[in-house]
Write a protein that holds these residues in place. Structure first.
Motif, short mmCIF file in Angstrom:
data_model
loop_
_atom_site.label_atom_id
_atom_site.label_comp_id
_atom_site.label_asym_id
_atom_site.label_seq_id
_atom_site.Cartn_x
_atom_site.Cartn_y
_atom_site.Cartn_z
N VAL A 1 2.96 -14.09 -4.43
CA VAL A 1 2.96 -15.55 -4.38
C VAL A 1 1.95 -16.04 -3.35
O VAL A 1 1.07 -16.84 -3.66
N HIS A 2 2.07 -15.54 -2.12
CA HIS A 2 1.23 -16.03 -1.02
C HIS A 2 0.31 -14.91 -0.53
O HIS A 2 0.76 -13.97 0.14
N ALA A 3 -0.97 -15.02 -0.84
CA ALA A 3 -1.94 -13.98 -0.48
C ALA A 3 -2.57 -14.30 0.87
O ALA A 3 -3.58 -14.99 0.96
N ILE A 4 -1.97 -13.80 1.93
CA ILE A 4 -2.50 -14.00 3.28
C ILE A 4 -3.57 -12.95 3.58
O ILE A 4 -4.69 -13.26 3.96
N PHE A 5 -3.22 -11.68 3.46
CA PHE A 5 -4.16 -10.57 3.58
C PHE A 5 -5.05 -10.67 4.82
O PHE A 5 -6.24 -10.97 4.74
N GLY A 6 -4.48 -10.40 5.96
CA GLY A 6 -5.25 -10.37 7.19
C GLY A 6 -6.05 -9.09 7.33
O GLY A 6 -5.68 -8.03 6.81
N GLY A 7 -7.18 -9.18 8.05
CA GLY A 7 -8.00 -7.99 8.34
C GLY A 7 -8.44 -7.27 7.07
O GLY A 7 -8.97 -7.88 6.15
N ASP A 8 -8.20 -5.95 7.04
CA ASP A 8 -8.61 -5.14 5.89
C ASP A 8 -7.47 -4.94 4.90
O ASP A 8 -7.50 -4.02 4.07
N ALA A 9 -6.46 -5.79 4.95
CA ALA A 9 -5.27 -5.59 4.13
C ALA A 9 -5.59 -5.57 2.64
O ALA A 9 -5.09 -4.71 1.90
N LEU A 10 -6.43 -6.49 2.17
CA LEU A 10 -6.72 -6.53 0.74
C LEU A 10 -7.41 -5.25 0.27
O LEU A 10 -7.07 -4.71 -0.78
N THR B 1 0.83 -1.21 0.00
CA THR B 1 0.00 0.00 0.00
C THR B 1 0.86 1.26 0.00
O THR B 1 0.61 2.19 -0.78
N ALA B 2 1.87 1.28 0.86
CA ALA B 2 2.75 2.45 0.93
C ALA B 2 3.49 2.65 -0.38
O ALA B 2 3.62 3.78 -0.88
N ALA B 3 3.97 1.57 -0.99
CA ALA B 3 4.68 1.69 -2.25
C ALA B 3 3.76 2.15 -3.37
O ALA B 3 4.14 2.99 -4.20
N ALA B 4 2.54 1.63 -3.40
CA ALA B 4 1.58 2.02 -4.44
C ALA B 4 1.26 3.51 -4.35
O ALA B 4 1.20 4.21 -5.38
N ARG B 5 1.07 4.01 -3.15
CA ARG B 5 0.76 5.43 -2.99
C ARG B 5 1.95 6.31 -3.38
O ARG B 5 1.78 7.37 -3.99
N GLU B 6 3.14 5.87 -3.03
CA GLU B 6 4.34 6.64 -3.38
C GLU B 6 4.53 6.68 -4.89
O GLU B 6 4.95 7.71 -5.44
N LEU B 7 4.20 5.60 -5.57
CA LEU B 7 4.32 5.60 -7.03
C LEU B 7 3.38 6.64 -7.66
O LEU B 7 3.75 7.31 -8.63
N GLY B 8 2.18 6.77 -7.08
CA GLY B 8 1.25 7.79 -7.57
C GLY B 8 1.81 9.19 -7.40
O GLY B 8 1.68 10.03 -8.30
N ILE B 9 2.44 9.44 -6.27
CA ILE B 9 3.05 10.75 -6.01
C ILE B 9 4.14 11.03 -7.04
O ILE B 9 4.34 12.17 -7.46
N ARG B 10 4.82 9.98 -7.47
CA ARG B 10 5.91 10.13 -8.44
C ARG B 10 5.43 10.14 -9.88
O ARG B 10 6.24 10.12 -10.81
N GLY B 11 4.10 10.14 -10.10
CA GLY B 11 3.56 10.29 -11.44
C GLY B 11 3.31 9.00 -12.19
O GLY B 11 2.98 9.03 -13.38
N PHE B 12 3.41 7.87 -11.52
CA PHE B 12 3.15 6.59 -12.17
C PHE B 12 1.68 6.23 -12.05
O PHE B 12 0.99 6.66 -11.11
N PRO B 13 1.17 5.41 -12.97
CA PRO B 13 -0.21 4.94 -12.84
C PRO B 13 -0.30 3.96 -11.67
O PRO B 13 0.71 3.44 -11.18
N PRO B 14 -1.53 3.68 -11.20
CA PRO B 14 -1.67 2.70 -10.12
C PRO B 14 -1.02 1.38 -10.51
O PRO B 14 -1.17 0.91 -11.65
N PRO B 15 -0.28 0.77 -9.60
CA PRO B 15 0.45 -0.44 -9.94
C PRO B 15 -0.43 -1.68 -9.96
O PRO B 15 -1.52 -1.70 -9.38
N ALA C 1 -5.34 1.15 -3.60
CA ALA C 1 -4.21 1.92 -4.13
C ALA C 1 -3.63 1.31 -5.40
O ALA C 1 -2.63 1.79 -5.92
N SER C 2 -4.26 0.25 -5.91
CA SER C 2 -3.69 -0.50 -7.02
C SER C 2 -4.67 -0.63 -8.16
O SER C 2 -5.89 -0.50 -7.99
N ALA C 3 -4.14 -0.94 -9.34
CA ALA C 3 -5.00 -1.19 -10.50
C ALA C 3 -5.56 -2.59 -10.45
O ALA C 3 -6.69 -2.83 -10.89
#
Length: 295
Positions: free
Chosen positions: A246-255, A227-241, A261-263
């Motif tokens: 590999v392993h999608a654990i995604f606890g709580g509201d992580a997903l 999430t932090a990396a995706a937001r920083e990429l937007g600040i730097r002018g890149f499209p949403p990543p 913040a992602s495409a």
């Protein structure tokens, strides 16, 4: 013909694996008695056969007794060899005692599995202080890697990609994914400040304007790094990543945080999840096919 047994929730993966490996999917009966104790019955004869028990070890606490009982039943009924096929290998986080009195759970868990099974097959285990699983497990371990699969997916779905690895430890792995994707690669620098707090440092991205960023990670649990990396990429002018994991654990509201913040968010099916888009059964089946049914 080898027999593949799926623990509850892993039937779809087991069916794909059996089809790819030319194996038979066996039937299990599992339930709990009124007092909560577990009941297990194998409904197909494992005597003299290779038996592969399929169970991803994410959130394994609720299934661990069933897993151990299935292995015990297969052995007691004459299976030639009982293999645990665990696309995700849990309990790798606590690999040392950081404070006095802490349990080194990775070692204790490895003893449980090593005592129940004859062999372990897994994909991209999260090794940190240990270099190989043989430092933990006393049974033969087959470690497979999903880099080529992630790279092939990226090459197909994001042909103008910039592959971005999450931290310095991922540099070699990220380079393998990028090579398979025929894409350039950069690696972030990550400082973990707590279980859910990270600080990320970006390299110079000025030469990659116009490319589609693809953030990759071996495990997404809290999702804070992505999430932090995706937001920083937007600040730097890149499209949403795109985020490829590999392993999608995604606890709580992580997903929801990462997706917001992602495409797109995709993962292998090492852990059953709504983001699964990259099947691992063909990769694991290569091991089963190579050894044949009568090893």
């Amino acid at each position: 013909m080898r027999l593949i047994l799926a623990l509850p929730g892993h039937e779809a993966f087991a069916a794909k694996l059996a089809e790819a490996a030319g194996a038979e999917v066996g039937r299990l009966e599992t339930r709990q008695f009124p007092d909560g104790e577990h009941y297990v019955r194998i409904l197909d004869d494992p005597a003299g056969r290779q038996v592969d028990v399929v169970c991803s070890l994410a959130r394994i606490d609720s299934l661990i007794l069933t897993l151990l009982f299935v292995a015990a039943a297969a052995r007691e009924q004459g299976a030639k060899r009982v293999t645990l096929v665990a696309p995700y290998l849990g309990y790798m986080r606590q690999d040392k005692a950081f404070k006095a009195g802490e349990a080194v759970t990775s070692r204790a868990f490895a003893r449980l599995i090593s005592g129940a099974f004859d062999r372990l097959i897994t994909v991209d285990p999260h090794l940190h202080r240990f270099k190989t699983l043989s430092e933990l497990y006393t049974i033969p371990c087959v470690t497979l890697h999903a880099a080529d699969l992630l790279g092939a997916w990226i090459r197909s779905e994001a042909p103008n990609a910039l592959v971005i690895g999450p931290d310095s430890e991922s540099e070699q792995w990220a380079s393998e994914v990028a090579a398979a994707a025929d894409a350039p690669v950069v690696v972030l620098r990550k400082e973990r400040l707590g279980d859910r707090d990270v600080r990320i440092t970006f390299p110079d991205l000025s030469g990659y304007g116009g490319r589609q960023p693809v953030l990759i990670d071996d495990i997404a649990s809290s999702g804070r790094t992505l999430t932090a990396a995706a937001r920083e990429l937007g600040i730097r002018g890149f499209p949403p990543p795109i985020c490829a994991i590999v392993h999608a654990i995604f606890g709580g509201d992580a997903l929801s945080e990462v997706a917001g913040a992602s495409a797109r968010v995709v993962s292998t099916d090492a852990v059953p999840h709504a983001t699964n888009a990259i099947p691992l059964a063909p990769l694991i089946a290569t091991v089963l096919r190579e050894e044949g049914a009568d090893v």
